[in-house]
Design a protein around this motif. Structure first.
Motif, short mmCIF file in Angstrom:
data_model
loop_
_atom_site.label_atom_id
_atom_site.label_comp_id
_atom_site.label_asym_id
_atom_site.label_seq_id
_atom_site.Cartn_x
_atom_site.Cartn_y
_atom_site.Cartn_z
N TRP A 116 37.05 -10.37 14.43
CA TRP A 116 37.37 -10.24 15.87
C TRP A 116 36.80 -11.43 16.62
O TRP A 116 37.50 -12.15 17.33
CB TRP A 116 36.82 -8.92 16.38
N ARG A 171 47.25 -5.39 18.38
CA ARG A 171 45.93 -6.03 18.52
C ARG A 171 45.18 -5.47 19.71
O ARG A 171 43.96 -5.24 19.66
CB ARG A 171 46.10 -7.54 18.65
N ALA A 228 42.38 -6.58 14.96
CA ALA A 228 42.33 -7.22 16.28
C ALA A 228 42.38 -8.74 16.17
O ALA A 228 42.89 -9.43 17.06
CB ALA A 228 41.07 -6.79 17.02
#
Length: 337
Positions: A160, A127, A117
């Protein structure tokens, strides 16, 4: 001019080990073993591998192939998700063999999804797919009880790194650091009273956690230095053997040596280099990489040039010639980073 591109990765065994479902867990020698089915944590590691392959500088010819692999492994994790957790073991018939996988498996899935991601070079739809699964699962990280599981999840959230994850990430990092405070002594600056599997993930996670605004680096570096004093011997990487591990005050088990350990420690040393700029850490990362190609206690390369796979480990009586998913993807990740 010196190129910064590594040699072309050998993906033959990766492709053989991957079918329309995902990557097989085990192999008999260099032959994929459908009898043993699949696991989510192997598909999570394979996802990281495919992302690294896709993002490899100067390699445009394979992007379509690697993109398809990313989607396949990501789809496996989507199917594995169940009520905010992940199932792990799946049979060849695509039926999961459990309702809930282990904490470590959960943490490895969060790590792979967070890494995916957060990788800006990937297509947006990939993503977004990783983020969708993360939003269904990442809060379950707060239920984790095992330190390494927390470290895997913390590392994933660090890649992330959105505002929604900050509280969860800090809870994980504070818990890992608290274990260090409770258990460390002058001659044993570590999180537990035993060194076991994949120990490098804990200092790595704390080094990554610096992005959340607290000073976790000191503990990360101190623990990694201690771990280095155990596993680097006479110019080679010699991991603590899985047949006994190392208890505080004891002697490290000599065997078995598994490929995942070299990759795990290499990643931790590389992160320490990025944090400190000290060439020492970069050199140690290179020693870990060389474990695969023969700079190890057996003096034998564990990479099979005939298949493109990686042997499953160094045992007291020789090399384990099976070439399973964990060994394969760890050898590729080691090369690609």
């Amino acid at each position: 001019m010196k190129s910064n591109i590594v040699a072309q990765p050998d993906t033959r065994h990766l492709l053989r080990m991957t079918d329309s479902t995902g990557i097989f867990q085990h192999a008999v020698g260099g032959i994929p073993d459908p009898v043993e089915g699949y696991t989510s944590d192997d598909n999570a590691r394979a996802l990281i591998t495919a992302v690294l392959l896709y993002c490899r500088p100067g390699d445009n010819n394979g992007k379509g192939l690697y993109e398809n692999l990313i989607v396949r492994y990501l789809s496996f994790l989507r199917f594995a998700e169940n009520n905010g957790w992940f199932r792990n073991f799946m049979g060849y018939d695509r039926n999961f063999l459990e309702k809930k996988g282990s904490e470590d498996s959960f943490g490895r899935c969060i790590l792979a999804l967070g890494y995916t991601a957060g990788e800006k070079r990937l297509p947006e739809y990939i993503r977004e797919g990783a983020e969708f699964i993360l939003r269904e699962t990442f809060r379950s990280s707060q239920k984790l009880t095992f330190l390494k599981s927390k470290a895997y999840a913390l590392a994933g959230l660090s890649f992330w790194n959105i505002s929604d994850t900050k509280r969860t990430a800090e809870l994980l990092a504070d818990s890992i650091e608290a274990s260090f405070t409770v258990n460390h002594t002058a001659d044993w600056p570590w999180f537990e009273n035993e060194l076991t599997y994949c120990s490098g993930i804990m200092p790595f996670a704390l080094l990554r956690a610096r992005i959340f605004g607290k000073d976790y680096e000191k503990t990360g570096l101190e623990s990694l230095e201690f771990l280095s004093s155990v596993v680097f011997r006479n110019g080679i990487f010699k991991p603590v053997g899985c047949n006994g591990w190392l208890k505080k005050g004891g002697t490290p088990a000599m065997y078995d040596e598994q490929p995942v350990e070299a990759c795990n420690m290499q990643i931790a040393c590389r992160e320490a280099f990025l944090v400190t700029g000290r060439q020492l850490w970069n050199d140690r990362a290179a020693v870990c990489r060389s474990w695969y190609t023969g700079n190890n206690s057996a003096g034998i390369s564990v990479i099979d040039a005939e298949t493109g796979g990686c042997m499953d480990g160094i045992e007291q009586n020789g090399i384990n010639r099976n070439q399973g998913a964990e060994s394969l993807v760890c050898s590729l990740i080691s090369q690609l980073i």
